[in-house]
Design an enzyme around this catalytic site. Structure first.
Site, PDB file in Angstrom:
ATOM      1  CB  SER A  74       3.109   2.051   5.955  1.00 57.77           C
ATOM      2  OG  SER A  74       1.902   1.938   6.653  1.00 57.77           O
ATOM      3  CG  ASP A 110      -0.001  -3.987   2.806  1.00 53.97           C
ATOM      4  OD1 ASP A 110       0.444  -3.441   1.772  1.00 53.97           O
ATOM      5  OD2 ASP A 110      -0.445  -3.362   3.779  1.00 53.97           O
ATOM      6  CG  HIS A 131      -0.441   0.325   2.505  1.00 53.42           C
ATOM      7  ND1 HIS A 131      -0.114  -0.643   3.430  1.00 53.42           N
ATOM      8  CD2 HIS A 131      -0.152   1.504   3.102  1.00 53.42           C
ATOM      9  CE1 HIS A 131       0.333  -0.081   4.531  1.00 53.42           C
ATOM     10  NE2 HIS A 131       0.316   1.230   4.357  1.00 53.42           N
TER      11      HIS A 131
END
Length: 374
Positions: A224, A141, A110
């Site tokens: 992230s 992911d 992402h």
């Protein structure tokens, strides 16, 4: 509480935020606990010479313990932080970690989104290096990008054994929260083996990921793809998302973050680097394509099989197109998401009972689970 994956920080148009959105946290470390124990002992002895000596010894020992822990923190940061990078796309930024000395960098799917070209800033450097997409695997992911002209002296991280991660271990989260590059937060491992479904959006399918590490280390937008590290300077996970509290209008739930475990990272990254795709995810699969199924009251009542893979787990167990799956093991299946979540907690090779209906009649099948691929 529900997780939020909005940890790709939108690309700032002006100075990076450093004001009210930053939250300070304070760790009550072993040194403080040791001091409390000594003071409690002193109180019990009513101020005798023995208690005074103990208190004096405690006052001497506590700084030593604190200094040792502080030294360990600084050593870990010195070992790992140079391997944590900031990744910038046309739509935002996130973090990544140096995977090898050839310029491969692993991050979240992402974070890269639909982009194929990136700008990467190494730790303690203002220079931006061009990078391109190697491969992305949204089901877990994870993604890998590669520096177009890798500089010398790249420092790949060392991955720890995520199977040995235990609740209570101290963790450090490294990345670029809120665009603040080379930032470090600390906490502990709060839980292991979590199965978490990410929210959909930004081109993400809302992956359901099993065996995640839960941590109290602060994870904010921009974190992230960064590193979750133990005190042995080993990466045990990639920071991926934090929980949100729907009762607080979707605000982040303090101290509840999740990281993809190192075993999953290395498995997926190695395949992406080797062939640009994933053929063995290590995740359980039935070998079916499904769609939502609703009962006569238009309520979710299972998942209808659209097709089965020839020779796959479901086909070998006698399941066929048109069957409606209603149960996997002891878990009731009402939606596609509930099926995905149930499978995420299982392993390829497990033999599981699958409840289903065919032409209105209920039945069960014993299915030996296969492996989810690309």
């Amino acid at each position: 509480m529900h997780p939020t994956k909005d940890h790709t920080r939108p690309r700032p148009s002006g100075p990076r935020p450093t004001g009210p959105r930053a939250v300070a946290a304070r760790l009550v470390g072993p040194g403080t606990l040791a001091l409390c124990a000594v003071l409690a002992l002193a109180g019990c002895t009513s101020g005798t010479s023995t208690s005074s000596a103990a208190a004096s010894a405690g006052a001497t020992a506590t700084p030593s313990v604190t200094n040792q822990l502080e030294s360990e923190y600084q050593q870990v940061i010195g070992n790992v932080l140079p391997s944590v990078v900031q990744i910038t796309t046309a739509s935002g930024l996130g973090s990544g970690i140096v995977y090898d000395d050839k310029g491969d960098i692993v991050t979240n799917a992402h974070v890269v989104g639909t982009a194929t070209n990136f700008q990467v800033s190494l730790a303690n450097s203002s220079n931006q290096l061009a990078a391109t997409l190697v491969g992305s695997y949204p089901d877990d992911d994870l993604a890998v990008i590669k520096l177009s002209s890798p500089p010398g002296g790249l420092r790949p991280v060392v991955f720890g054994d995520s199977g040995k991660v235990a609740v209570g271990q101290i963790t450090l989260a490294m990345g670029s929260p809120l665009g603040l590059s080379s930032s470090v937060t600390q906490g502990i491992v709060s839980a292991v083996g979590r199965t978490v479904t990410e929210p959909q959006g930004g081109g993400s399918p809302g992956a359901t990921i099993g065996n995640m590490v839960q941590t109290s280390a602060a994870i904010n937008p921009g974190n992230s793809g960064g590193a979750l590290v133990n005190l042995s300077s080993q990466v045990i996970g990639i920071n991926t998302l934090a929980a949100v509290d729907p009762e607080l209008n979707g605000s982040a739930a303090t101290g509840i973050g999740f990281a993809i475990p190192s075993a999953t990272i290395t498995n997926i990254a190695d395949q992406l680097i080797s062939s640009g795709k994933v053929t063995n995810s290590g995740r359980a699969a039935l070998g079916v394509v499904v769609r939502p199924y609703f009962n006569g009251s238009y309520q979710p009542a299972g998942v209808a099989i659209v097709s089965v893979t020839n020779g796959g787990p479901a086909a070998s167990a006698g399941l066929q197109a048109g069957d409606v799956i209603t149960q996997v093991g002891s878990t009731q299946i009402t939606t596609v998401n509930s099926l995905t979540t149930a499978l995420a907690s299982l392993q390829p090779g497990n033999k599981i009972s699958v409840g289903y209906t065919r032409n209105g009649s209920g039945s069960t099948a014993q299915v030996t689970l296969g492996t989810l691929g690309s």
